[in-house]
Design an enzyme around this catalytic site. Structure first.
Site, PDB file in Angstrom:
ATOM      1  N   TYR A  60       0.741  -1.321   0.015  1.00 21.70           N
ATOM      2  CA  TYR A  60       0.019  -0.178   0.034  1.00 21.70           C
ATOM      3  C   TYR A  60       0.949   1.250  -0.083  1.00 21.70           C
ATOM      4  O   TYR A  60       0.710   2.188  -0.742  1.00 21.70           O
ATOM      5  CB  TYR A  60      -0.920  -0.028   1.037  1.00 21.70           C
ATOM      6  N   PHE A 112      -6.706  19.320 -25.059  1.00 18.92           N
ATOM      7  CA  PHE A 112      -7.294  18.021 -25.181  1.00 18.92           C
ATOM      8  C   PHE A 112      -8.668  18.248 -24.630  1.00 18.92           C
ATOM      9  O   PHE A 112      -8.854  19.054 -23.460  1.00 18.92           O
ATOM     10  CB  PHE A 112      -6.717  16.785 -24.640  1.00 18.92           C
ATOM     11  N   ASP A 113      -9.721  17.238 -24.825  1.00 20.88           N
ATOM     12  CA  ASP A 113     -11.109  17.568 -24.436  1.00 20.88           C
ATOM     13  C   ASP A 113     -11.319  17.333 -22.809  1.00 20.88           C
ATOM     14  O   ASP A 113     -11.914  18.025 -22.140  1.00 20.88           O
ATOM     15  CB  ASP A 113     -11.989  16.604 -25.363  1.00 20.88           C
ATOM     16  N   ASP A 203       1.377  18.929 -21.012  1.00 16.08           N
ATOM     17  CA  ASP A 203       0.264  17.935 -21.038  1.00 16.08           C
ATOM     18  C   ASP A 203       1.277  16.782 -21.845  1.00 16.08           C
ATOM     19  O   ASP A 203       1.572  17.064 -23.081  1.00 16.08           O
ATOM     20  CB  ASP A 203      -0.976  18.156 -21.801  1.00 16.08           C
ATOM     21  N   ALA A 205       1.495  13.637 -22.873  1.00 18.10           N
ATOM     22  CA  ALA A 205       1.348  12.208 -23.247  1.00 18.10           C
ATOM     23  C   ALA A 205       2.103  11.687 -24.352  1.00 18.10           C
ATOM     24  O   ALA A 205       2.500  10.445 -24.318  1.00 18.10           O
ATOM     25  CB  ALA A 205      -0.212  12.356 -23.694  1.00 18.10           C
ATOM     26  N   LYS A 246      -0.131   6.364 -23.628  1.00 15.87           N
ATOM     27  CA  LYS A 246       0.484   6.920 -25.070  1.00 15.87           C
ATOM     28  C   LYS A 246       1.969   6.543 -25.214  1.00 15.87           C
ATOM     29  O   LYS A 246       2.279   5.518 -25.135  1.00 15.87           O
ATOM     30  CB  LYS A 246       0.018   8.484 -25.462  1.00 15.87           C
ATOM     31  N   HIS A 439     -18.795  13.345 -26.872  1.00 23.29           N
ATOM     32  CA  HIS A 439     -18.388  12.599 -27.930  1.00 23.29           C
ATOM     33  C   HIS A 439     -18.940  11.198 -27.911  1.00 23.29           C
ATOM     34  O   HIS A 439     -18.757  10.468 -28.701  1.00 23.29           O
ATOM     35  CB  HIS A 439     -16.760  12.700 -27.497  1.00 23.29           C
TER      36      HIS A 439
HETATM   37  N1  F0G Z   1      -4.061  14.703 -22.977  1.00 22.99           N
HETATM   38  C1  F0G Z   1      -3.915  14.403 -24.112  1.00 22.99           C
HETATM   39  C2  F0G Z   1      -2.961  15.240 -25.188  1.00 22.99           C
HETATM   40  C3  F0G Z   1      -4.584  13.125 -24.757  1.00 22.99           C
HETATM   41  O1  F0G Z   1      -4.615  12.770 -25.686  1.00 22.99           O
HETATM   42  C4  F0G Z   1      -5.302  12.527 -23.696  1.00 22.99           C
HETATM   43  C5  F0G Z   1      -5.973  11.359 -24.290  1.00 22.99           C
HETATM   44  C6  F0G Z   1      -5.354  12.905 -22.416  1.00 22.99           C
HETATM   45  C7  F0G Z   1      -4.492  14.078 -22.117  1.00 22.99           C
HETATM   46  C8  F0G Z   1      -6.108  12.234 -21.273  1.00 22.99           C
HETATM   47  O2  F0G Z   1      -5.663  11.060 -20.949  1.00 22.99           O
HETATM   48  O3  F0G Z   1      -7.004   9.335 -21.632  1.00 22.99           O
HETATM   49  O4  F0G Z   1      -5.185   8.849 -19.935  1.00 22.99           O
HETATM   50  O5  F0G Z   1      -7.272  10.120 -19.303  1.00 22.99           O
HETATM   51  N2  F0G Z   1      -6.192  10.973 -25.085  1.00 22.99           N
HETATM   52  C9  F0G Z   1      -6.922   9.644 -25.602  1.00 22.99           C
HETATM   53  C10 F0G Z   1      -6.973   9.755 -27.298  1.00 22.99           C
HETATM   54  C11 F0G Z   1      -8.110   9.214 -25.111  1.00 22.99           C
HETATM   55  O6  F0G Z   1      -7.424   8.956 -27.768  1.00 22.99           O
HETATM   56  O7  F0G Z   1      -6.347  10.605 -27.970  1.00 22.99           O
HETATM   57  P1  F0G Z   1      -6.319   9.714 -20.508  1.00 22.99           P
END
Ligand code: F0G
Length: 448
Positions: A60, A112-113, A203, A205, A246, A439
């Site tokens: 833990y 990102f959304d 960000d 990813a 990613k 979406h």
């Molecule tokens: N930031 C970026 C640039 C992303 O592409 C994503 C997710 C996230 C944040 C959120 O991360 O999914 O781990 O919570 N992108 C995926 C896509 C879902 O299909 O582009 P997450």
């Protein structure tokens, strides 16, 4: 991992589309032949990751697996304080809970959304300061994810530093077409933030793909290693959020990493509340092991050359075979088809890119995702539909999964749809518009 795939008959695919309300998120994976929905969590695990996962320590508090991850993050990125999260949006939730006060701004490059939604959930507002070329599918620029630095300066002059919670740069910029940000631009943005006394976050990813583009496209960077470029990029920031699904090539996981110990202390409470204790956050020991190995594997330049090469190869075969309109130059993790130019007869407010996603599945069982008017959603203040500059259908490429033969097939499917575009002049409308992030669960019907 080797997985069987099966192509359903056309009649079966029609029935699946009907049942899913023309929303491909609502299909089962078994109904899909080639799955280009996302590059998130869909990469193949390596033998190195598998074997590390066997040694996962599920304690833990203070697990060995956490310490290994923490050590790797410190070495790769040069930042001290590491909080594991279950995925990227969890890191966004925790960070924005702490940093954003009502009505504050978060300037960035096409957030990102989920990122945008979390900032708005914290009652902040996003400002998209991507350079003009980043809003055009055809403008030629090696770094279309760059921020417009003079506009960033103007934001600070007009609103004052206190109105800005932090600046967020997404590397690579997913919503803009997987487009990279140059090191020169990152340095300029960092200098403006420092001057204004406002924190800068990434960000991150797709950090390694961004570093690869810096190496291959930016003058003076060719002789440096990707690992060095990553160090340089991250020396500029106060912290970063990361979806580790990613470039960290893990099925699950995320990170929230910061430089300042005071901020780290403030982030602990919401981490414990929303995720878990600070040394596992939202992750199991075995996932932390997989993530730690993935963070190193992705820096392998032979891998990156192949990976980015695959994306370019798919784009090349699409353009050669079907004269398909795509976003150029091609970015990191996906090829983006331009819905508006693909279906010029379909009005912009009738979701041409979503229609393209539907037709690619109908034609050949290929699943893609819309990054356009449906994803953009509504203005949080006025409730009006947002009109994004581009309406795109994204063919995201999972890491270490598909090969050239799969791409030849995809290109054939796209070309078939392109050939019958004249008969596809009717767009879509919502039969059900899901509230909030629409979406994933909205349903559509063809306008008759
Ligand atoms: N930031 C970026 C640039 C992303 O592409 C994503 C997710 C996230 C944040 C959120 O991360 O999914 O781990 O919570 N992108 C995926 C896509 C879902 O299909 O582009 P997450």
């Amino acid at each position: 991992m080797i997985e069987p795939i099966r192509l359903l008959s056309r009649a079966e695919r029609e029935a699946c589309l009907e049942r899913a309300g023309l929303n491909l998120f609502r299909l089962d994976a078994e109904e899909v032949y080639i799955d280009l929905l996302t590059d998130s969590g869909t990469g193949a695990i390596s033998s190195g990751q598998q074997s590390a996962m066997m040694a996962g320590d599920e304690s833990y508090a203070g697990a060995r697996s956490f310490r290994r991850l923490e050590h790797t993050v410190r070495e790769v990125f040069g930042l001290e304080h590491v909080l594991p999260m279950h995925q990227g949006r969890a890191a966004e939730r925790v960070l924005n809970f702490v940093l954003v006060k009502p009505h504050q701004l978060v300037p960035g490059n096409a957030h990102f959304d989920t990122t945008k939604a979390h900032i708005e959930y914290a009652r902040g507002r996003c400002l998209d300061l991507t350079i003009a070329e980043g809003h055009s599918p055809t403008a030629r620029h090696p770094f279309k994810g760059n921020l417009d630095v003079p506009r960033l300066r103007t934001v600070f002059e007009e609103y004052g530093s206190a109105a800005v919670a932090y600046v967020l740069v997404t590397v690579t910029c997913n919503s803009g077409g997987g487009q990279p940000v140059s090191l020169a631009n990152l340095r300029e943005v960092a200098a403006v933030c420092r001057e204004a006394g406002v924190p800068l976050f990434y960000d991150a990813a797709r950090f390694a793909e961004n570093a690869w583009f810096i190496k291959t496209r930016e003058p003076g960077q060719a002789d440096r290693s990707v690992a060095e470029i990553v160090q340089d990029m991250f020396s500029l920031v106060d912290g970063f959020t990361m979806s580790s699904k990613k470039d960290a090539i893990s099925p699950m996981g995320g990170l929230l990493v910061v430089r300042d110990s005071g901020l780290f202390e403030r982030l602990k409470m919401p981490t414990i509340l929303f995720e878990g204790y600070v040394t596992y956050g939202g992750m199991s020991g075995l996932m932390m092991e997989s993530l730690a190995v993935g963070l190193r594997e992705v820096l392998d330049e032979a891998y990156l050359a192949h990976r980015i090469g695959q994306v370019a190869e798919l784009a090349d075969v699409l353009v050669r075979r079907g004269k398909v309109p795509i976003v150029e130059p091609v970015g990191g993790h996906a090829v983006f088809l331009d819905g508006r130019r693909f279906f010029p007869a379909v009005p912009e407010d009738q979701f041409p890119a979503q229609l393209l996603c539907v037709e690619l599945y109908r034609e050949g069982g290929v699943r893609t995702v819309e990054v356009g008017a449906n994803l953009a959603g509504r203005d949080p203040d006025t409730g009006e539909n947002l009109r994004p500059a581009m309406d795109l259908c994204r063919l995201a490429i999972p890491r270490r999964v598909y090969n050239r033969e799969h791409f030849e097939y995809v290109a054939e499917v796209v070309a078939e749809v392109r050939e019958r575009r004249a008969s596809l002049d009717r767009g879509l409308r919502f039969s059900y518009e899901a509230p909030g992030i629409r979406h994933f669960d909205s349903r559509f019907e063809v306008i008759i």
